[in-house]
Design an enzyme around this catalytic site. Structure first.
Site, PDB file in Angstrom:
ATOM      1  N   LYS A  87      34.091 -21.196 -18.417  1.00 43.64           N
ATOM      2  CA  LYS A  87      32.955 -22.109 -18.558  1.00 43.64           C
ATOM      3  C   LYS A  87      32.341 -22.508 -17.216  1.00 43.64           C
ATOM      4  O   LYS A  87      31.153 -22.868 -17.148  1.00 43.64           O
ATOM      5  CB  LYS A  87      33.389 -23.372 -19.301  1.00 43.64           C
ATOM      6  CG  LYS A  87      33.644 -23.171 -20.791  1.00 43.64           C
ATOM      7  CD  LYS A  87      32.356 -23.045 -21.569  1.00 43.64           C
ATOM      8  CE  LYS A  87      32.582 -23.113 -23.067  1.00 43.64           C
ATOM      9  NZ  LYS A  87      31.333 -23.057 -23.835  1.00 43.64           N
ATOM     10  N   SER A  96      39.797 -16.222 -22.576  1.00 44.05           N
ATOM     11  CA  SER A  96      38.705 -17.095 -22.131  1.00 44.05           C
ATOM     12  C   SER A  96      39.160 -18.381 -21.471  1.00 44.05           C
ATOM     13  O   SER A  96      38.409 -18.983 -20.708  1.00 44.05           O
ATOM     14  CB  SER A  96      37.781 -17.423 -23.308  1.00 44.05           C
ATOM     15  OG  SER A  96      38.513 -18.046 -24.348  1.00 44.05           O
TER      16      SER A  96
END
Length: 398
Positions: free
Chosen positions: A49, A300
């Protein structure tokens, strides 16, 4: 507009901020495929992110930066925005669901942001952030439905091509869709032959449902251990990009996610959160057609709440045949437990817990029930152990 040039520009902006995370060969994940792990769980802030958040903030005008930024997040986007804002000397406030892991809440504060906890899930935090934006004049940094954010995430696609030029398939976690949109756009623009598969949790399949209905669908409720992808509704931009560039999106169960987390810990010494492991779960449980291919599973994020890690491992052990609970009905007399334990030892299982229970209704009044937890090697081992106990005359309650 999203473009390949913008993704390359994002890579230039991020070169001194985001790590070029390692691509690790992982043959045990699926022996029938050439599996590689893209380790964004080892990225700064523990998640991909940071890429999209930092690039978005870098493109704000002077006036937008002066007003400060606001964001909403299940945790990882929060940390990315907080760090990016702090590095650019911009004040930030983050709205998080009140059920977000404490570790993510505290990390967000440590990166320099003010935190506003909102009752509910991500979508409730989003509504609160929009309310504060309109009231206070903050600049809103969307976690996924923004072309600059998507471009930042797309830099992962460029890195994958640099690290594995002959990649044939990439498997990506999907929540709101920003990550897979950026990666798919980058990969397909440079090599349309590469397959891009998305993975959602069964309990939060908003993008899967939307693509099936061919329109954006908002789920009434979501529930999964993969809190990083627990999103009720995909974005407008991400929905359109997924329709055009993503080959398929599949779902995995929480049990399958737990098994993937356990496999990554044991086989590769890598810690991932639930959302970070769904790509591996999809390959482990044959949800995507990657047999014989060079496939990259994107990890992720690694920001798992340590308070639930033991529960996840326990579930993963059960799902992979590494533990079992035996319910054995016995006559309540001396020597019975010795006979059971001798048989378990004979078959090479390890007892981790023994519980005595009085017989239930419908059994003999002199009977009892032993509930025994055992460590096992796999499902074949469990089967042989149970059959061995039956051969010794013990009654297993199924």
């Amino acid at each position: 507009m999203l473009s390949l040039d913008k993704i390359y520009h994002a890579r230039f902006v991020l070169k001194d901020v985001a790590r070029k995370t390692d691509l690790i060969y992982a043959p045990k994940i699926d022996p029938e495929s050439n599996v590689y792990l893209k380790t964004e769980n080892l990225q700064n802030t523990g998640s991909f992110k940071l890429r999209g958040a930092y690039y978005k903030i870098s493109q704000l005008s002077k006036e937008e930066k002066e007003r400060g930024v606001i964001a909403c997040s299940a945790g990882n986007h929060a940390q990315g925005v907080a760090l990016a804002a702090t590095k650019n000397n911009i004040p930030s406030i983050i709205c998080l669901p009140d059920g977000a892991p404490i570790s993510k809440v505290e990390a967000t504060k440590e990166y320099g942001a003010k935190v506003c906890l909102v009752p509910g899930v991500y979508d409730d935090a989003y509504n609160k952030a929009i309310e504060l934006r309109d009231k206070e004049g903050y600049t809103f940094i969307h976690p996924f439905d923004d072309e600059d954010v998507i471009a930042g995430q797309g830099t992962i696609g460029l890195e994958i091509l640099d690290q594995l030029p002959d990649v044939e398939a990439v498997v990506v976690p999907v929540g709101g869709g920003g990550l897979i949109s950026g990666i798919a756009y980058a990969l397909k623009s440079l090599n349309p032959a590469i397959k891009v598969y998305g993975v959602q949790a069964q309990g939060a399949a908003s993008m899967v449902t939307s693509l099936k209905e061919d329109e954006i669908v908002k789920l009434e409720e979501v529930g999964t251990i993969a809190d990083g992808i627990k999103v009720k509704e995909p974005g407008v931009n991400t929905f359109d990009i997924c329709k055009k560039y993503v080959d398929d999106i599949v779902t995995v169960s929480d049990d399958e996610v737990a098994s993937a987390i356990l496999a990554l810990i044991e086989q590769h010494k890598l810690i991932t959160e639930g959302a970070g492991a769904v790509s591996v779960a999809a390959v482990m449980f044959n949800k995507v057609p990657v047999k014989g291919k060079n496939v990259v599973c994107l990890l992720s994020g690694g920001n798992i709440d340590v308070t639930i890690l033991s529960k996840v491992i326990e579930r993963g052990l059960l799902k992979s045949g590494r533990s079992d609970t035996l319910m054995i009905q016995l006559e309540d007399k001396p020597g019975q437990l010795q006979g059971v334990s001798s048989t378990i030892a004979k078959y090479g299982a390890n007892v981790t817990g023994v519980f005595y229970e009085k017989a239930s209704e419908g059994s003999n009044i002199t009977d009892c029930v032993l509930r025994i937890n055992v460590e096992t090697r796999n499902f074949d081992h469990i089967h042989s152990l149970r059959e061995g106990l039956k051969l010794e005359g013990f009654k297993i309650i199924e």
